[in-house]
Design an enzyme around this catalytic site. Structure first.
Site, PDB file in Angstrom:
ATOM      1  N   HIS A 184       7.669  10.691  12.225  1.00  0.00           N
ATOM      2  CA  HIS A 184       8.616   9.593  12.412  1.00  0.00           C
ATOM      3  C   HIS A 184       8.144   8.410  11.565  1.00  0.00           C
ATOM      4  O   HIS A 184       6.949   8.098  11.556  1.00  0.00           O
ATOM      5  CB  HIS A 184       8.605   9.095  13.858  1.00  0.00           C
ATOM      6  CG  HIS A 184       9.055  10.079  14.893  1.00  0.00           C
ATOM      7  ND1 HIS A 184      10.316  10.047  15.443  1.00  0.00           N
ATOM      8  CD2 HIS A 184       8.407  11.109  15.495  1.00  0.00           C
ATOM      9  CE1 HIS A 184      10.418  11.011  16.357  1.00  0.00           C
ATOM     10  NE2 HIS A 184       9.277  11.663  16.404  1.00  0.00           N
TER      11      HIS A 184
ATOM     12  N   ILE B  53      18.613  11.161  14.716  1.00  0.00           N
ATOM     13  CA  ILE B  53      19.931  11.114  15.355  1.00  0.00           C
ATOM     14  C   ILE B  53      19.987  10.066  16.470  1.00  0.00           C
ATOM     15  O   ILE B  53      21.071   9.587  16.819  1.00  0.00           O
ATOM     16  CB  ILE B  53      20.302  12.520  15.895  1.00  0.00           C
ATOM     17  CG1 ILE B  53      21.804  12.684  16.048  1.00  0.00           C
ATOM     18  CG2 ILE B  53      19.573  12.835  17.196  1.00  0.00           C
ATOM     19  CD1 ILE B  53      22.247  14.129  16.281  1.00  0.00           C
TER      20      ILE B  53
ATOM     21  N   ASN C 181       4.203  12.891  16.908  1.00  0.00           N
ATOM     22  CA  ASN C 181       4.048  13.269  18.307  1.00  0.00           C
ATOM     23  C   ASN C 181       3.598  14.722  18.347  1.00  0.00           C
ATOM     24  O   ASN C 181       4.179  15.580  17.674  1.00  0.00           O
ATOM     25  CB  ASN C 181       5.369  13.115  19.071  1.00  0.00           C
ATOM     26  CG  ASN C 181       5.725  11.655  19.270  1.00  0.00           C
ATOM     27  OD1 ASN C 181       4.853  10.810  19.456  1.00  0.00           O
ATOM     28  ND2 ASN C 181       7.011  11.347  19.224  1.00  0.00           N
TER      29      ASN C 181
ATOM     30  N   HIS D 249       6.808  17.012  12.347  1.00  0.00           N
ATOM     31  CA  HIS D 249       7.618  15.959  11.748  1.00  0.00           C
ATOM     32  C   HIS D 249       6.915  14.627  11.880  1.00  0.00           C
ATOM     33  O   HIS D 249       6.249  14.368  12.872  1.00  0.00           O
ATOM     34  CB  HIS D 249       9.011  15.891  12.388  1.00  0.00           C
ATOM     35  CG  HIS D 249       9.004  15.822  13.882  1.00  0.00           C
ATOM     36  ND1 HIS D 249       8.828  16.936  14.674  1.00  0.00           N
ATOM     37  CD2 HIS D 249       9.122  14.778  14.729  1.00  0.00           C
ATOM     38  CE1 HIS D 249       8.858  16.577  15.944  1.00  0.00           C
ATOM     39  NE2 HIS D 249       9.026  15.265  16.018  1.00  0.00           N
TER      40      HIS D 249
ATOM     41  N   GLY E  16       4.883  13.888  24.046  1.00  0.00           N
ATOM     42  CA  GLY E  16       6.343  13.932  24.164  1.00  0.00           C
ATOM     43  C   GLY E  16       7.038  14.632  23.018  1.00  0.00           C
ATOM     44  O   GLY E  16       8.211  14.362  22.734  1.00  0.00           O
ATOM     45  N   GLN E  17       6.345  15.557  22.334  1.00  0.00           N
ATOM     46  CA  GLN E  17       7.014  16.301  21.255  1.00  0.00           C
ATOM     47  C   GLN E  17       8.149  17.136  21.837  1.00  0.00           C
ATOM     48  O   GLN E  17       7.955  17.836  22.834  1.00  0.00           O
ATOM     49  CB  GLN E  17       6.010  17.217  20.537  1.00  0.00           C
ATOM     50  CG  GLN E  17       6.607  17.932  19.329  1.00  0.00           C
ATOM     51  CD  GLN E  17       5.602  18.808  18.590  1.00  0.00           C
ATOM     52  OE1 GLN E  17       4.447  18.942  18.999  1.00  0.00           O
ATOM     53  NE2 GLN E  17       6.049  19.417  17.505  1.00  0.00           N
TER      54      GLN E  17
HETATM   55  P1  5GP Z   1       9.750  14.292  18.877  1.00  0.00           P
HETATM   56  O1  5GP Z   1      10.151  13.773  20.231  1.00  0.00           O
HETATM   57  O2  5GP Z   1       9.609  15.813  18.886  1.00  0.00           O
HETATM   58  O3  5GP Z   1       8.571  13.599  18.289  1.00  0.00           O
HETATM   59  O4  5GP Z   1      10.925  13.902  17.912  1.00  0.00           O
HETATM   60  C1  5GP Z   1      12.054  14.680  17.707  1.00  0.00           C
HETATM   61  C2  5GP Z   1      13.085  13.745  17.123  1.00  0.00           C
HETATM   62  O5  5GP Z   1      14.134  14.510  16.593  1.00  0.00           O
HETATM   63  C3  5GP Z   1      13.706  12.792  18.158  1.00  0.00           C
HETATM   64  O6  5GP Z   1      13.468  11.448  17.770  1.00  0.00           O
HETATM   65  C4  5GP Z   1      15.182  13.162  18.138  1.00  0.00           C
HETATM   66  O7  5GP Z   1      16.039  12.038  18.265  1.00  0.00           O
HETATM   67  C5  5GP Z   1      15.341  13.830  16.785  1.00  0.00           C
HETATM   68  N1  5GP Z   1      16.382  14.836  16.756  1.00  0.00           N
HETATM   69  C6  5GP Z   1      16.588  15.821  17.686  1.00  0.00           C
HETATM   70  N2  5GP Z   1      17.644  16.574  17.318  1.00  0.00           N
HETATM   71  C7  5GP Z   1      18.100  16.056  16.143  1.00  0.00           C
HETATM   72  C8  5GP Z   1      19.174  16.419  15.278  1.00  0.00           C
HETATM   73  O8  5GP Z   1      19.932  17.367  15.494  1.00  0.00           O
HETATM   74  N3  5GP Z   1      19.346  15.664  14.169  1.00  0.00           N
HETATM   75  C9  5GP Z   1      18.520  14.599  13.881  1.00  0.00           C
HETATM   76  N4  5GP Z   1      18.792  13.903  12.763  1.00  0.00           N
HETATM   77  N5  5GP Z   1      17.501  14.234  14.672  1.00  0.00           N
HETATM   78  C10 5GP Z   1      17.290  14.966  15.787  1.00  0.00           C
END
Ligand code: 5GP
Ligand code: ZN
Length: 116
Positions: free
Chosen positions: A100, A29, A85, A98, A91-92
Protein backbone atom coordinates in the site's frame (compact mmCIF):
# COMPACT_ATOMS: atom_id res chain seq x y z
CA UNK A 1 -6.40 -17.90 -9.20
CA UNK A 2 -6.24 -15.14 -6.56
CA UNK A 3 -8.00 -11.78 -6.82
CA UNK A 4 -4.85 -9.82 -7.63
CA UNK A 5 -3.69 -12.38 -10.22
CA UNK A 6 -7.10 -11.85 -11.89
CA UNK A 7 -6.58 -8.06 -11.78
CA UNK A 8 -3.14 -8.47 -13.41
CA UNK A 9 -4.72 -10.57 -16.18
CA UNK A 10 -7.51 -8.00 -16.66
CA UNK A 11 -10.20 -10.51 -15.67
CA UNK A 12 -11.25 -8.10 -12.91
CA UNK A 13 -11.17 -4.40 -13.83
CA UNK A 14 -8.91 -1.99 -11.94
CA UNK A 15 -7.83 1.63 -12.17
CA UNK A 16 -4.34 0.90 -13.46
CA UNK A 17 -1.56 3.40 -12.80
CA UNK A 18 1.44 1.48 -14.15
CA UNK A 19 2.42 -1.89 -15.59
CA UNK A 20 5.60 -3.53 -16.84
CA UNK A 21 6.86 -7.13 -17.12
CA UNK A 22 7.32 -7.47 -13.37
CA UNK A 23 4.97 -5.15 -11.50
CA UNK A 24 1.43 -3.76 -11.64
CA UNK A 25 0.12 -0.69 -9.80
CA UNK A 26 -3.50 0.34 -9.33
CA UNK A 27 -5.73 2.42 -7.08
CA UNK A 28 -7.20 0.74 -4.02
CA UNK A 29 -10.95 0.16 -4.38
CA UNK A 30 -11.56 1.46 -0.84
CA UNK A 31 -9.11 4.35 -0.35
CA UNK A 32 -8.07 5.04 3.25
CA UNK A 33 -6.31 8.34 2.47
CA UNK A 34 -6.48 11.08 -0.20
CA UNK A 35 -3.92 9.03 -2.16
CA UNK A 36 -4.06 5.24 -1.82
CA UNK A 37 -2.70 2.85 -4.40
CA UNK A 38 -1.29 -0.68 -4.41
CA UNK A 39 1.83 -2.03 -6.09
CA UNK A 40 2.09 -5.78 -6.65
CA UNK A 41 4.57 -8.17 -8.23
CA UNK A 42 3.13 -10.06 -11.20
CA UNK A 43 4.60 -13.19 -9.64
CA UNK A 44 2.17 -14.65 -7.11
CA UNK A 45 3.83 -14.46 -3.67
CA UNK A 46 1.42 -15.02 -0.77
CA UNK A 47 2.80 -12.36 1.56
CA UNK A 48 5.99 -10.70 2.71
CA UNK A 49 6.35 -13.66 5.10
CA UNK A 50 6.53 -16.00 2.07
CA UNK A 51 9.24 -14.05 0.26
CA UNK A 52 12.24 -16.12 -0.93
CA UNK A 53 15.79 -14.94 -1.69
CA UNK A 54 15.04 -15.04 -5.43
CA UNK A 55 12.17 -12.58 -4.86
CA UNK A 56 14.47 -9.78 -3.65
CA UNK A 57 14.73 -8.19 -7.08
CA UNK A 58 11.02 -8.17 -7.86
CA UNK A 59 10.05 -6.92 -4.41
CA UNK A 60 12.69 -4.21 -4.81
CA UNK A 61 10.95 -3.23 -8.04
CA UNK A 62 7.63 -3.03 -6.17
CA UNK A 63 9.15 -0.57 -3.70
CA UNK A 64 10.93 1.42 -6.41
CA UNK A 65 7.78 1.73 -8.51
CA UNK A 66 5.75 2.84 -5.50
CA UNK A 67 8.30 5.56 -4.85
CA UNK A 68 8.21 6.69 -8.51
CA UNK A 69 4.42 6.83 -8.60
CA UNK A 70 4.29 8.64 -5.25
CA UNK A 71 6.59 11.29 -6.74
CA UNK A 72 4.47 11.50 -9.90
CA UNK A 73 1.41 12.07 -7.72
CA UNK A 74 3.10 14.98 -5.94
CA UNK A 75 4.06 13.28 -2.66
CA UNK A 76 7.84 13.74 -2.84
CA UNK A 77 7.94 16.71 -0.45
CA UNK A 78 5.07 15.83 1.89
CA UNK A 79 5.91 12.10 2.12
CA UNK A 80 3.85 8.93 2.19
CA UNK A 81 3.52 5.67 4.04
CA UNK A 82 4.54 2.37 2.42
CA UNK A 83 2.79 -0.59 4.06
CA UNK A 84 2.95 -4.37 3.67
CA UNK A 85 0.22 -5.97 5.78
CA UNK A 86 1.37 -9.49 6.49
CA UNK A 87 -0.93 -12.29 7.62
CA UNK A 88 -3.57 -12.31 10.33
CA UNK A 89 -2.26 -9.93 12.99
CA UNK A 90 -1.61 -7.23 10.40
CA UNK A 91 -5.06 -7.66 8.83
CA UNK A 92 -3.96 -8.98 5.43
CA UNK A 93 -7.09 -9.76 3.41
CA UNK A 94 -5.69 -10.51 -0.06
CA UNK A 95 -3.00 -13.19 -0.07
CA UNK A 96 -0.93 -11.87 -2.95
CA UNK A 97 1.95 -9.71 -1.68
CA UNK A 98 1.08 -6.03 -2.11
CA UNK A 99 2.46 -2.71 -0.98
CA UNK A 100 0.00 0.00 0.00
CA UNK A 101 1.14 3.55 -0.64
CA UNK A 102 -0.95 6.08 1.26
CA UNK A 103 -0.42 9.83 1.33
CA UNK A 104 -1.92 13.28 1.08
CA UNK A 105 -2.43 13.57 4.86
CA UNK A 106 -0.49 13.15 8.09
CA UNK A 107 -0.53 9.69 9.73
CA UNK A 108 -0.13 8.80 13.37
CA UNK A 109 2.56 6.56 14.82
CA UNK A 110 2.25 4.03 16.31
CA UNK A 111 -0.61 3.14 13.96
CA UNK A 112 -2.66 1.21 16.53
CA UNK A 113 -1.70 2.27 20.06
CA UNK A 114 -2.47 -0.19 22.85
CA UNK A 115 -5.57 0.73 24.87
CA UNK A 116 -5.50 1.34 28.61
P1 5GP B 1 -4.77 -5.89 2.79
O1 5GP B 1 -5.87 -5.67 3.79
O2 5GP B 1 -4.68 -7.35 2.36
O3 5GP B 1 -3.45 -5.33 3.20
O4 5GP B 1 -5.15 -5.02 1.54
C1 5GP B 1 -5.97 -5.46 0.51
C2 5GP B 1 -6.45 -4.21 -0.19
O5 5GP B 1 -7.01 -4.58 -1.42
C3 5GP B 1 -7.54 -3.46 0.59
O6 5GP B 1 -7.09 -2.14 0.87
C4 5GP B 1 -8.74 -3.49 -0.35
O7 5GP B 1 -9.49 -2.29 -0.34
C5 5GP B 1 -8.09 -3.73 -1.70
N1 5GP B 1 -8.94 -4.45 -2.62
C6 5GP B 1 -9.67 -5.58 -2.35
N2 5GP B 1 -10.33 -5.97 -3.46
C7 5GP B 1 -10.01 -5.08 -4.44
C8 5GP B 1 -10.39 -4.97 -5.81
O8 5GP B 1 -11.15 -5.76 -6.37
N3 5GP B 1 -9.87 -3.93 -6.50
C9 5GP B 1 -9.01 -3.03 -5.92
N4 5GP B 1 -8.57 -2.02 -6.69
N5 5GP B 1 -8.63 -3.10 -4.63
C10 5GP B 1 -9.12 -4.13 -3.91
ZN1 ZN C 1 -2.02 -13.90 -6.94
Amino acid sequence: MCLFCKIIKGEIPSKKIYEDDDVYAFYDIAPQAPVHFLVIPKKHIESAMAMQPEDCEIVGKVLYRGQQIAKDLGLEESGARFVFNCKEDAGQTVFHLHMHVVGGQKFGWPPFPKEG
